[in-house]
Scaffold this motif. Sequence first.
Motif, short mmCIF file in Angstrom:
data_model
loop_
_atom_site.label_atom_id
_atom_site.label_comp_id
_atom_site.label_asym_id
_atom_site.label_seq_id
_atom_site.Cartn_x
_atom_site.Cartn_y
_atom_site.Cartn_z
N CYS A 135 33.76 -20.78 46.97
CA CYS A 135 32.65 -20.60 47.93
C CYS A 135 33.12 -20.28 49.35
N TYR B 253 26.65 -17.29 42.60
CA TYR B 253 27.14 -15.92 42.83
C TYR B 253 26.46 -14.89 41.94
N ARG B 367 27.26 -11.21 43.04
CA ARG B 367 27.05 -11.07 44.49
C ARG B 367 27.27 -9.63 45.00
N SER B 538 19.98 -12.86 47.86
CA SER B 538 19.92 -13.42 49.22
C SER B 538 18.48 -13.70 49.64
N GLN B 650 28.79 -18.46 54.54
CA GLN B 650 28.36 -17.39 53.63
C GLN B 650 29.17 -16.12 53.87
N SER B 654 31.87 -14.97 51.18
CA SER B 654 31.64 -13.74 50.41
C SER B 654 32.72 -12.71 50.70
N GLN B 657 35.60 -13.40 48.43
CA GLN B 657 35.30 -12.89 47.08
C GLN B 657 35.49 -11.37 47.03
N GLU B 716 25.61 -11.70 51.23
CA GLU B 716 26.44 -10.69 50.57
C GLU B 716 27.20 -9.78 51.52
N ILE B 719 30.94 -9.45 51.23
CA ILE B 719 31.55 -8.90 50.03
C ILE B 719 31.36 -7.38 49.94
#
Lengths: 157, 764, 285
Positions: A135, B253, B367, B538, B650, B654, B657, B716, B719
């Motif tokens: 996360c 996700y 995501r 989202s 967030q 993201s 990720q 998002e 990402i």
Amino acid sequence: MPVKFEVNGKPVSVDVEPRLTLADCLRHHLRLTGTHVGCEHGVCGACTVLVDGDAVRSCLMLAVQAEGAKVVTVEGLSNDDDLTPLQKSFRKHHALQCGFCTPGFITTAHALLTEEPDCDADRVREVLSGNICRCTGYIAIVEAVLDARSAYKKTTP
Amino acid sequence: MKNTFIGASIERREDLRFLRGRGIYVDDLTVPGLLYAVILRSSVAHGRLKSVDTSAALKIPGVHAVITAKDMNFTDYPAGVPIVPMRLQPLPEFKPFEQPVIAYDKVRYVGEPIAVVLASSVAVGEDALEHIAVEIEDLPPVATWRAAQKNESILFEPTGTNRSLMFEARKGDADTAFRDAPYTRRENLRTGRHYGLTMEPRGVMAEWDAAKNKLTVSGAAKVPFFNRRILAKQIGLAESDIEMIENDVGGGYGARGEFYPEDFLIPFAAKHINRPVKWIEDRRENLMAMNHARETEADLEIACNRDGTIIGVRGDVHTDMGAYMRTNGAVGARNAPQFMTGPYRVPHHKVDSHLWMTNKTPVGTYRGPGRFEGCFYMERLLDMVAADLGIDRVEMRRRNLISKAEHPYKLATAQPTNAHDQTDSGDYHATLDLCLKEFGWSEKSKLGGKLVGGKYHGVGVACFIEGGAAGPKESARLEINRDSTITVFMGTSSVGQGVETIYAQIAADALEVPIERIRHVYHGSTNTVSDGYGAYHSRSVVMGGSAVLVATEKFMATLRQAAGKRLGCAESSVTLDVDKVVAGGFSLPLGEFAGLTAESAFLNHKHTYSYGSHATHITVDAKLGHIEILDYLVVQDVGRAINPLTLRGQVIGSLVQGLGGAVLEDLKYDEQAQFLTGTLADYLLPLASDFPNLRCIVTDDHPSPINPLGAKGAGEGGIVAAGGCMANAVANALQSFGVQPRALPLSPTYIWELVQAGQQKAAE
Amino acid sequence: MKMPPFEYACPTSLSEAVKLLASHDGEAKALAGGQSLLPMMAFRVAQPTLLVDLRKLSGLGEIKISADGVRLGALVRWRDIEDDDRLDAAHPLLKAAIAHVAHYQIRNRGTVGGSIAHADPAAEMPGIAVACDAEIAVMGKAGARIIKAADFFLGALTTALQPDEIITEVRLPAWPASRRSGFQEFARRRGDFAMAGAALFYDLDKSGKASNAHVGVIGVGDRPRRLKPVEAVLNGSAIDEATIAKAAAAASAAVEPQEDIHASAAYRRSLTGTMVERALKSAAG
């Protein structure tokens, strides 16, 4: 087979199959569900507990191997009254979101800071590279651990 | 009192339990008489299921039952085996490709459920797996979309094709525009196969109370109300017979909480054996059973004027869908062609998106579905075009960003779902400028391509928009407690974002009470409100937060009415003062109105578009193919920031990720469609040591006009542009070799191969 | 991912442990730190019928340093090596290599003996053992014997160890103070198994030329091995840029790397040369 060890300062005795991991023993036999299981093959670090002071992966240790050991879990590093300085630092820095990996980070960071209260950011990152968080992206976790160092420094008499 | 909880970095209330190991996740639950389910999964990618012999397994002490397709005889379904329907884009074209909850005639991917063992422990259940004899007649596996395209081996024979659908993203008249264009460039671009791996694997615990005709299912996440509708239909119960319970959820996700085969199998098993049953996915299963995502190949052409302004894009996107059309499986394949143009003005747009069925784990959302892929295509194209036309990369973007005055700007429409979309508000140029300034672009970009200390420096930039706030509605309910506190009940779910804190902030501001008076925020279970839509796209802050706002209005109206009557005062004179109701000099404890409740829903059919820019400074060790990030900055405007602390979480979360997908993550199969990444030593997630130098700046200069909070979905943004930005930086760093990355992830082998090819070309 | 059933014994003497290992038709396994064996059992790739826990055996957890060299007891953990400051001088190459092993928690339990017995082709400890001509002391029902590292590793996860044998010690020859050494490896992420790595050392004669060069590689091929052609390039030469370039090219030419999901064979071949090159540069440093 019967096994006796100490968990969070209290003696416990359980009767387990040899194949039971320490993680499953803690979670399902002793109902200490704060220790989480994320991979069962020693990669994610969510199951990290302290065994005789060392941070270890409790999915890579059999419960029978804990005979006579002193085991500390996230529950043993917590109290009802207030968050500990390390936990407060995690909260302040938003170093957790879903919370699943968090107990493993708390136990690992506690072991690190207990032994090396002067560790630098590189060392924190090196040590925490054994714990996976999906996360946060880790930035806040590293900040939180660095910020908690002062609480672990021995006060000079 | 006038509150300002909205906009403040409030520490999360959830943390108090998570930090002490007191969160309750689904595997932490136990009940008397519990049996454990273990699932036998296909080890064959494609074959006819001839027989499943469970007799030897049933003889193992501790094995209570083994369920196969033969145990199912549901008359609503042709083969008696329930099918998992599509949740989003439920087109009739997809029907033949939907997944049965258990294999009955064919297996179509490694990991497909074949049997469910119910045992006294997980260990005994796993022991039993080795004693189930499965006979499968091998069929030629389809391991890639290119193999699927040949239609030689067909996954669903009656359909005669491996292509489940073609989406058409359209705007303007691309073919005419391309015919007259002074400049075009065509490129082939690929993205790897990723998934929204959650640290907590999935889990379901089901309890069947035959006397009360009541099924209780724990482990819900994301879309519990929708999943209840599916389960009720499949299993033959009324929706009100089923309660879905959301526990603490270890990450979502997009992948967790969709309706998977196990979401039927475990409740069915509990009902079948009339005992509570729990299934906890292990990590190996998770890697091959949870929705995969992102594997695409795009053949795209861009047309521009000589000054760099974009005339149009056209081409094809091919998505490797895996073996079945799952609940939200079409989203990425629709989004990639539709939203690839991102924040840029593109008058003519014609991209076909082909959904190819292969013998791999089925695809769902992860995501930024399709947006990560589309942004990668677009940002790569822009850099290559800029170089061709001799235009500075940043200037190229400035010339094409949608201007403030152009909102709402119409994006391409996707057919056959007739999905229209448009931006809402914002100053895209301003975030780009802020990003470049704070990043130090003018200085850092001078290093681009330079070899310093054995490493090549490169900088990259990419811009994005992030769609959020999926409708059609969301519900919230407030209720007064006897202790004069207030509880908020939500139709959305928590997957770790911190919604308990955020909804408390919004409710406390609206009611003008201290935040502690919002004693609890309950969410995600089907007993909280009458209907809910969940956590995806989202949408939690915008849709759920706006629902809280409208519910507080109704709550205050209801309270004024009740208190006015009780106190004999005009309703308009009634106010709420911390824990008291005050009117006309009288006051009553709020607890006097315990049980007073008001539910309301926020309706919305438009999307929010938060937006921003990424910039990165990397080094590449050309001999190793290793990338190091020296600095990475995301600037995102979110309309209105409710909690800057969690918002930063967030964005950075993201982003990492996205960097995982850009550099590390790739789910791999061999040519027989055997799965090769079945451990966390094979599927490489980012670690704390990988990306230490990341920053973000969140602004809220341009509120969304489409919701009362002014907020925009913001889960998002980190990402979406990560792949494009990183690939652009690699191209910049390795410009002396003529390197142009056209695929993700940017693995050491891939980068090294690009360098080798560049060197070879130079030598020729 | 629960382990298959097995019996468990925790003997207090080496002879008892050997007897137990010999008692299960070759299906018994010694358990040290368990950091390699237990994951294999979790995937049911390994299914021993008896685990013989070595933790109560005395004397296997020591690091002994003498004029003869460094002796690592089989139960010495990575953590013990990391914390032992004597090794900075007594065996800098070992110290440098072990810094790359796995992660913090694994290092608290993973052992020298466990890693040697597991024999992963990319693991550091087997690589050091081979590069340094280590001797591996084992005890079995036929008694004690010494196996040269070069003869010990037979393939990926395959060793010369008999089913009833337990590794007791790894003996690294003495390390002259003036010896030059370097260790380099490259993995996708910190703590991952290397896609290729090089562990090397050489001595310098009076004229500044290298002698007694030992060059070991890990992660390429099915076992750690020494690259004799590279050693031949180094021996008798000054370790300058030209020699290093020749050695790197020789290293790439000398290996037959495998392809896997993390790296192609061609990449690994190139990487092996780069690792040798960089290890030599740091040694010459």
